[in-house]
Design a protein around this motif. Structure first.
Motif, PDB file in Angstrom:
ATOM      1  N   GLN D 180       1.038  -1.056   0.074  1.00 51.97           N
ATOM      2  CA  GLN D 180       0.057   0.017  -0.064  1.00 51.97           C
ATOM      3  C   GLN D 180       0.999   1.265  -0.110  1.00 51.97           C
ATOM      4  O   GLN D 180       0.379   2.300  -0.458  1.00 51.97           O
ATOM      5  N   GLY D 183       1.823   2.664  -3.254  1.00 47.07           N
ATOM      6  CA  GLY D 183       0.877   3.167  -4.117  1.00 47.07           C
ATOM      7  C   GLY D 183      -0.107   2.225  -4.554  1.00 47.07           C
ATOM      8  O   GLY D 183      -1.029   2.495  -5.324  1.00 47.07           O
TER       9      GLY D 183
ATOM     10  N   PRO E  73      -3.222   5.475   1.003  1.00 44.22           N
ATOM     11  CA  PRO E  73      -1.574   5.703   0.872  1.00 44.22           C
ATOM     12  C   PRO E  73      -1.267   5.864  -0.752  1.00 44.22           C
ATOM     13  O   PRO E  73      -0.333   6.606  -1.043  1.00 44.22           O
ATOM     14  N   GLY E  74      -1.857   5.192  -1.285  1.00 43.61           N
ATOM     15  CA  GLY E  74      -1.618   5.245  -2.907  1.00 43.61           C
ATOM     16  C   GLY E  74      -1.723   6.658  -3.420  1.00 43.61           C
ATOM     17  O   GLY E  74      -0.960   7.302  -4.143  1.00 43.61           O
ATOM     18  N   VAL E  77       1.373   8.856  -2.309  1.00 46.93           N
ATOM     19  CA  VAL E  77       2.321   8.289  -3.004  1.00 46.93           C
ATOM     20  C   VAL E  77       2.320   8.935  -4.349  1.00 46.93           C
ATOM     21  O   VAL E  77       3.555   9.642  -4.708  1.00 46.93           O
ATOM     22  N   ARG E  78       1.310   9.074  -4.835  1.00 49.33           N
ATOM     23  CA  ARG E  78       1.480   9.594  -6.290  1.00 49.33           C
ATOM     24  C   ARG E  78       1.612  11.184  -6.008  1.00 49.33           C
ATOM     25  O   ARG E  78       1.837  11.767  -7.198  1.00 49.33           O
TER      26      ARG E  78
END
Lengths: 246, 434, 322, 291, 243
Positions: D180, D183, E73-74, E77-78
């Motif tokens: 996770q 990403g 979280p994704g 991150v991006r």
């Protein structure tokens, strides 16, 4: 001298793959004392506890002696019944049981030989001993952090262990709660229970322990009285990095 | 027993749950008993006009298409009787119970449902369980039970003490002919030169159930008696058999003249045949019962050609036999096909037989009287002339009673090739042997 | 409140005694009998499945083994029928020792797989030993139980009802005893935190074995009862049908409570009887019911009723203070 | 001689079918940590859908199968959405999910019976190709199964090995938290995994419906065998599953040939229990992993 | 000032035990922040809240000027917030190269992951040697490098490192700290948590000491007073008393 040793390890080692988690550790704990185990994160303290209680791992080599008997091949249950009880770093209680039933399980299965008859009086005594003033029939899941720690200790104490192993009992507590816990442990110790305490914060140990060992990278680097240990430059280096002892 | 006295503070849940439980049970049960009492008022008072006829049928599971046939047959008969104004002042209503995969459990539940119901005066079926254990249940409950299949089991139960079963009659005859006829016909065709056996060997596949086993046993005996050799036998578990590959391998290595598969389930026989046709041997293939069901032909179409099968209980498809022709017409009018389901012919006949007995006896509660009347009856049904054997309570078998009809699929048609009295064609070599 | 608890057992008994006098119709009596039998089975299964948290799918096997033991004993050996009931319980317990083997080494869903296969193996073994078990034919003609000269079937199966009610009552007592004992507490302890429980001296294997055997004993007796009630035994008793039926009872009622499975047994029996003629719709309704309950009330009907009673009984609950 | 070739042919056909089932189950197990008891029912439903597209919508066979695979993938998405994700995070959720998938089995089976009736159906043979090796014949669908099953699963394994999506699936299997943090959105991967697995089951259903028959209960047996395959090959490893599927196929073919259809399942299940007791992690797992 | 990350009065915990008790801090766009303090006092929980793995009970977290509380979280991150978690389990069955590629594609750099890997190999030449090896078979230090490399693959605006030297032997630790210096040069902003105080102070501009779920002390990383305070914190009593 040796006769008063209740729990000892003799060159105990344990590796996980290439990592030597515990590397030839020898300690001895004497009757009635509080023995401290300190060291930075990942030094191998909790692994050593696991090796002492056989849960869930056994040493690769070396011996664990309890009352002079080798126990490193015994089952965790045997060790528990023999009187070596531990607590866990996370404040572990049986959440779906009530406070009372937590104690009942601790008493019924942890006592050597036939457990004493379980009754209200014993429950109340156990709760009083850890100064846990809540309703014994409330579920353990709802307790505060400090009360969970109290319950966990009471649950271990109710079977009247010969040695109590405490894994970072003060972790997560605020200073006031920490004080309360230290007071509690002092009282329990005054009752004659031998204790081994893992603690990352050395100040807690210096208030409780008569002797202590510091682990780093799986090895004992210093053993002795707290005030001597704290002054040792190797300990400072282990904690704060190589530059710190300058 | 009470919870431990020390547990003073948490004594509520049991009491509360118990209250809830009792409330729920009482509420629900009163609902259910009221529903069952509404049905009982319909029939119980003053000889009310609607009688229920129970039907045990496998409406779901592997024999579901047989079950559908049974239901259609019984419904058609009831509709005709009701349309004609009923019998002795009564009209009929069908009460169908699904016996699923013919499991004892499902049959037991069905029997309990029907015997507990006062309005059900008679129960009909093509077949229900595989062992016919339910005969004892109906006899004990003094319910009229007209049954079709598994006559070996019926015979076994009844012939010990026929007097104990005055209300149970089977309109299907003894299956002994199933165990002899294919052998006799094969010998006859060989004698007539229609077919040349190479070494008089037979391979027999049986399924692990009483029906298949007893027929297979009979065939083995008859083959041996007539000088044939049994080249091999294979028993498959009762239930769906998907992969016949290893059985086929054994058949091919035995290379027999005659292959018989007594697993009567239509899906199993269809897949058996499909897999046989992938690499056939020069053998006649006889399939017990399954090809009688319309579904067999629907699945197989052209691949069915050449398959031999027979039937003791279906409609007698002879132009000169009036009851059968009439049923065929009525069936076509009701269901749009003149392929009368063999099980439908059975339940149709059973309902008609009951109606006739009721008309004579008059009182539907005189079960013993109706049973006795049926036992002595001699009627022309679509399945043949039905006369009962008093020692076994089975219908009598024979060309003049209930005939054993042998068929072969030819040019995508089901052709009756024996007995001579009714036949519409003759045996041909199957396409894979040419 | 305490008085109420003390009173609840006699009250329960009285209700069980009176029910068949209220519902005299044989069909309703049969439903009561089935509820009691399924209640027994579901409650005993829930000991392992719900309380101990073991994915035990062998319970159906124990039920079937009990039934077959009775069938074989009374048709082949002429054992006194009443004696066959306890013997069936014992034989199910013996079988549970075999089925327990996977629990020794496996965890979680793998136990489910292995115990499910155990039940499937029972089918094939029964089919393989056709001489003893009747193979796919099953065992038929099991004589009915009698008391003196009276068949338990007489008078709308009232005898069977009282036998079932007595067995159910005994099962409820047994389950309550186990759940309230230290054994019961230790099972919850193992389920909550096995490591902690072991470090307190609890033996997982021993505790699980005890509860496994206790559940098997009840299931074996229920199987024996089923054999006498129906007069036949066949391999469907090990089948998927019973498995899903009982699981739906347990989870519909609530696997976390003692009485949940009993509530589930009552509800599912009623629903499936009500939909008897609905064919495939019956299973659809039951399956949908399970899913809805799982979605909106994870603790099942028992949890729902407890919530409702809590709200109703104690409007200002002071249970949770923190 | 023909015995050996028949056994081999049988192994390839059975192994291929089990492989299509077990590969999906393994994927779901290793990423979602769920044993999907509804997989057999999904196979059955896919088979019926193919039949409907072929016979009621009048599409060509191959188009029908593809259409059914797509439609079933959507049903798989709904399945994940309604039956898996609402329960999976609850305490004790694995048991709840299992009960939910059992309920789904009931729903799908009874639904199929309502929609299509109790009578069995059959799909036509896939092609008329035929080979004969030492007296053992494989033709039509059997031949397609022998080729297609390992091909599909092989492609799947290759995709999992090489593609970004495959990397994401494997990462999620191995370390959910860290994945996770890179990403990866677990829900999307779960959805994709369930859709792929249900798609594979549909292919198995079409093959089975052509070699055998379509009935509401047709999925129960393949599901049970797929479980055995998982126990054999070690749940969660695709190479283990491939080996396990053909091993079980072989075991079944050999025992059927030598002990008959009645005893073959007993021996297969006994083998499974013994393996689970002796090597709970799967007989083939460590060796395949090491390779 | 325009902070890159703002944590404001965050309260969080697991079940009923509170771990964070209203903690607040900020990180500037080109700043490196160190977090010090003993175990079990909430540092890891704080980082998990920041990166979206854990939902705070109350308080706000903003990243790059946007509220980040609802983000997965994704998403984060991006947007450039990359967290390299504690422990080095990684993905034992993925090779080094696969793991790096995954980190690149999963963070939205699907087209340029090859360039990213080349850059990471520049920073960690050792990883290039081990590119085909499964991460599960790497040594502890190499695994940490792989974890850091995966963090870099996401082209972070803010890189969060949780205990990168945990459990390493002194020699390996020394080697890794050189790598960390290079890593610092690759990323604009960083949060570093580590038990090795010297390492933290060397690599950061400012530091906070976290105790009992809150910041109890802050300072610039180059003051020597830090050491004395830390000693008293860990060892009880001050350095003066001991001398």
């Amino acid at each position: 001298m040796t006769s008063s040793v209740i729990l000892a390890t003799d060159e105990v080692s344990k590796s996980f793959g290439s990592l030597k988690a515990v590397d030839g550790v020898s300690i001895d704990v004497r009757h009635g004392e509080v023995f401290g185990l300190a060291g930075p994160n990942g030094a191998g303290k909790s692994t050593l506890f696991n090796l002492l209680t056989g849960l869930p791992i056994r040493p690769d080599s070396g011996r664990v002696l309890f009352n002079g008997v080798e126990i490193q091949r015994r089952s965790p249950r045997w060790i528990a019944k023999a009187g070596l009880k531990r607590t866990f770093q996370t404040e572990a209680v049986f959440e779906s049981l009530t406070v009372r039933d937590n104690l009942r399980v601790g008493s019924a299965y942890g006592s050597p030989g036939r457990p004493a008859r379980w009754n209200n009086a014993r429950c109340e005594a156990a709760l009083a001993a850890v100064e846990l003033g809540c309703d014994p029939d409330r579920p353990a899941a709802g307790l505060s952090l400090l009360d969970r720690k109290r319950l966990m200790i009471a649950c271990a104490m109710v079977s009247e262990p010969a040695v109590l192993l405490l894994d970072e009992p003060a972790a997560g507590l605020d200073p006031a709660d920490q004080e309360a816990l230290i007071r509690l442990l002092t009282t329990i110790h005054a009752g004659g229970t031998t204790m081994v305490i893992i603690e990352h914060v050395l100040s807690v140990l210096s208030a409780l322990a008569s002797r202590m060992a510091v682990l780093d990278s799986g090895r004992v680097i210093v053993t002795g009285r707290p005030q001597d240990v704290l002054a040792d430059p190797r300990v400072v280096e282990a904690y704060l990095g190589p530059g710190a002892a300058r | 027993m009470a919870p431990s006295p020390s547990a003073s503070g948490r004594t509520r849940p049991p009491a509360r749950t118990l209250t809830a439980l009792v409330l729920a049970a009482v509420g629900a049960l009163s609902a259910c008993s009221s529903s069952s009492s509404t049905t009982s008022t319909a029939g119980a008072e003053g000889g009310g006009k609607v009688l229920e006829i129970g039907l045990l049928a496998p409406l779901t599971g592997p024999s579901a298409s047989d079950g559908l046939g049974m239901k259609q047959g019984a419904e058609l008969a009831i509709k005709q009787i009701n349309d004609a104004g009923g019998v002795a002042g009564h009209t009929f209503k069908l009460n169908t119970v699904d016996v699923q995969g013919q499991s004892n459990d499902a049959v037991t539940k069905g029997v309990q449902t029907l015997t507990d119901n006062e309005n059900v005066k008679a129960v009909v079926t093509g077949y229900a369980s595989t062992s016919n254990f339910e005969i004892d249940e109906f006899a004990a409950a003094e319910k009229l039970y007209l049954i079709g299949g598994n006559t070996a089991q019926t015979q076994g139960i009844i012939q010990k003490n026929p007097a104990k079963y005055p209300t149970v009659w089977s309109i299907t005859p003894n299956y002994d002919a199933y165990g002899t006829e294919p052998v006799d016909l094969a010998d006859k065709w060989a004698a007539e030169g229609l077919w040349k056996p190479r070494n008089k060997t037979a391979f027999i596949v049986r399924s692990d159930n009483p029906y298949s086993e007893s027929i297979a046993d009979g065939l083995v005996k008859q083959f041996t008696a007539k000088g044939w050799k049994i080249a091999g036998q294979e028993k498959v578990p009762f239930g769906p058999v998907n992969d016949w590959g290893t059985v086929m391998a054994k058949i091919r290595s035995a290379d027999p003249d005659f292959i018989v598969n007594t697993d009567y389930q239509v899906a199993n026989e269809a897949s058996f045949m499909q897999q046989f046709l992938q690499n056939p041997t020069k053998s006649l293939v006889f399939l017990q019962y399954g090809p009688n069901q319309p579904q067999f032909f629907e699945l197989m179409k052209k691949q069915a050609d050449g398959v031999l099968f027979n039937n003791l209980a279906g409609l007698v498809p002879a132009e000169n036999y009036e009851p059968a022709m009439k049923l065929q017409q009525d069936w076509k009018a009701a269901y749009g096909t003149d392929a009368v389901d063999p099980q439908g012919a059975v339940t149709y006949a059973e309902v008609k037989l009951y109606a006739e007995a009721l008309a004579k006896v008059g009182d539907p509660d005189d079960v013993a009287g109706i049973g006795a009347y049926i036992g002595k009856s001699d009627t022309q049904q679509a399945t043949g002339r039905v006369v009962f054997d008093q020692a076994t309570h089975l219908a009598k078998q024979g060309d003049d009673f209930v005939p054993l009809q042998s068929f072969q699929f030819q040019d995508q048609k089901k052709v009756l090739i024996a007995p001579d009295k009714y036949k519409s064609g003759t045996f041909r070599l199957p396409p894979w042997m040419k | 409140m305490r008085a109420l608890t003390w009173a609840s057992w006699p009250a329960f008994a009285v209700v069980l005694v009176v029910l068949p006098l209220v519902f005299t119709d044989p069909a309703a009596r049969l439903l009561l009998i089935l509820m009691a039998m399924y209640g027994m089975l579901a409650m005993s299964w829930n000991l392992t499945l719900g309380f101990a948290g073991i994915f035990n799918f062998a319970q159906i096997g124990f039920f079937g083994i009990g039934a077959y033991t009775t069938g074989i004993l009374v048709t082949k050996t002429g054992v006194e029928p009443w004696l066959a009931i306890p013997i069936s319980g014992v034989s199910a317990v013996l079988a549970s020792l075999v089925a327990f083997l996977p629990v020794l080494r496996l965890r979680g869903i793998y136990v489910g797989l292995a115990t499910y296969v155990f039940s499937q193996l029972c089918i094939y073994l029964v089919l393989g030993q056709a001489g003893l078990t009747g193979g796919s034919n099953g065992i038929v003609g099991i004589p009915r139980l009698t008391l003196g000269d009276t068949s338990l079937r007489a008078d709308g199966r009232i005898g069977y009802y009282y036998l079932a009610a007595a067995l159910l009552f005994a099962t409820v007592v047994l389950v309550r005893l186990i759940v309230n004992s230290t054994l019961g507490k230790s099972l919850l302890a193992i389920r909550d935190n096995e490591t902690l429980a072991v470090s307190r001296g609890v033996s997982r294997v021993r505790q699980h074995l005890i509860v496994f055997m206790a559940g098997a004993a009840v299931a074996g007796v229920a199987g024996s009862f089923n054999a006498f009630l129906n007069g036949v035994v066949s391999t469907d008793i090990f089948g998927f049908g019973y498995l899903t039926l009982l699981l739906s009872m347990i989870f519909l009622g609530g696997s976390g409570s003692v009485y949940g499975p009993l509530i589930g047994a009552v509800v599912v029996t009623l629903v499936s009887d009500y939909l008897r003629d609905a064919g495939a719709w019956r299973d659809i309704v039951i399956a949908a019911l399970i899913l809805v309950v799982l979605w909106i009330a994870p603790k099942g009907l028992a949890g729902l009723s407890r919530q409702a009673l809590d709200r109703w009984g104690r409007p200002t609950s002071a249970r949770e203070t923190s | 001689m023909s015995g050996i070739s028949v056994i081999l042919m049988s192994t390839l056909v059975l192994g291929g079918l089990y492989l299509l089932m077990a590969a999906g189950l393994t994927l779901i197990w290793s990423t979602l940590r769920v044993f999907n008891f509804g997989h057999g029912a999904l196979l059955m439903f896919g088979s019926y859908l193919t039949w409907s597209l072929l016979n009621q919508a009048g599409l060509p066979l191959v188009v029908s199968i593809l259409g059914a695979v797509l439609a079933m993938a959507l049903i798989g998405a709904a399945y994940e959405f309604l039956l898996v994700s609402p329960f999976i995070k609850r305490p004790g959720g694995d048991m709840t999910v299992m009960v939910a998938t059992l309920a789904a089995t009931m729903l799908l089976q009874s639904g199929a019976q309502l929609i299509w009736g109790p009578e069995i159906k059959q799909l036509p043979q896939l092609g008329s190709a035929r080979i004969e090796i030492a007296g053992a014949v494989a033709q039509g669908t059997q031949l397609v199964t022998i080729v297609l099953a390992p091909l599909l699963v092989g492609v799947l394994a290759y995709v999992l090995k090489r593609s970004s999506v495959g990397l994401a699936v494997r990462a999620l299997e191995q370390n959910r938290d860290h994945a996770q943090l890179l990403g990866i959105a677990p829900r999307r991967v779960y959805l994709a995994v369930v859709m792929i697995a249900v798609g594979l089951a549909t292919v198995a259903g079409a093959l089975l419906g052509s070699m055998q028959f379509i009935s509401p209960a047709m999925g129960a047996d393949p599901l049970l065998r797929a479980f055995v395959v998982l126990a054999f090959g070690g749940a969660g490893s695709l190479p283990g599953t491939i080996a396990g599927a053909y091993a079980i196929g072989l075991l079944e073919a050999v025992t059927t040939y030598h002990f008959g259809l009645s005893w073959s399942p007993v021996l297969v299940f006994l083998a499974m229990i013994v393996i689970m007791l002796v090597r709970p992690e799967g007989l083939l797992r460590s060796r395949v992993r090491a390779a | 000032m325009n902070a890159l990350l703002t944590v404001d009065k965050v309260v969080a915990g697991y079940g009923r035990s509170g771990v964070l008790r209203g903690i607040s801090l900020t990180v500037g766009p080109a700043e490196s922040l160190g977090l010090l303090g003993p175990n079990g006092h909430g540092k890891t929980t704080l980082l998990r809240c920041v990166s979206g793995l854990h939902r705070p009970t109350s308080g706000t977290i903003a990243f790059a000027g946007r509220d980040a509380r609802g983000d997965t979280p994704g998403d984060l991150v991006r947007r450039g917030l990359v967290h390299v978690p504690q422990g080095s389990r990684l993905f034992p069955q993925l090779s080094v190269e696969e793991a790096l590629r995954l980190a690149g594609t999963a963070s939205g750099h699907g087209k340029t992951w090859r360039d990213g890997i080349a850059q990471v190999f520049d920073v960690f030449p050792r990883l290039k040697e081990r590119r085909r090896q499964l991460t599960g078979t790497l040594s502890g230090g190499e695994r940490q490098m792989a974890g850091l490399g995966m963090g870099l693959m996401a082209r972070p605006k803010l890189l969060i490192l949780d205990e990168p030297t945990l459990g390493l032997s002194p020699k390996v630790k020394h080697e890794l700290s050189e790598c960390l210096v290079r890593v610092r040069g690759e990323v604009p902003a960083m949060i570093l948590v580590d038990g090795d105080m010297d390492l933290v102070l060397d690599l950061t501009d400012r530091y906070h000491v976290v105790l009992h779920g809150d910041v109890v002390h802050s300072g610039d990383s180059d003051t020597s007073r830090t050491r004395d305070e830390m000693m008293s914190l860990f060892l009880g009593g001050t350095a003066d008393e001991r001398n």
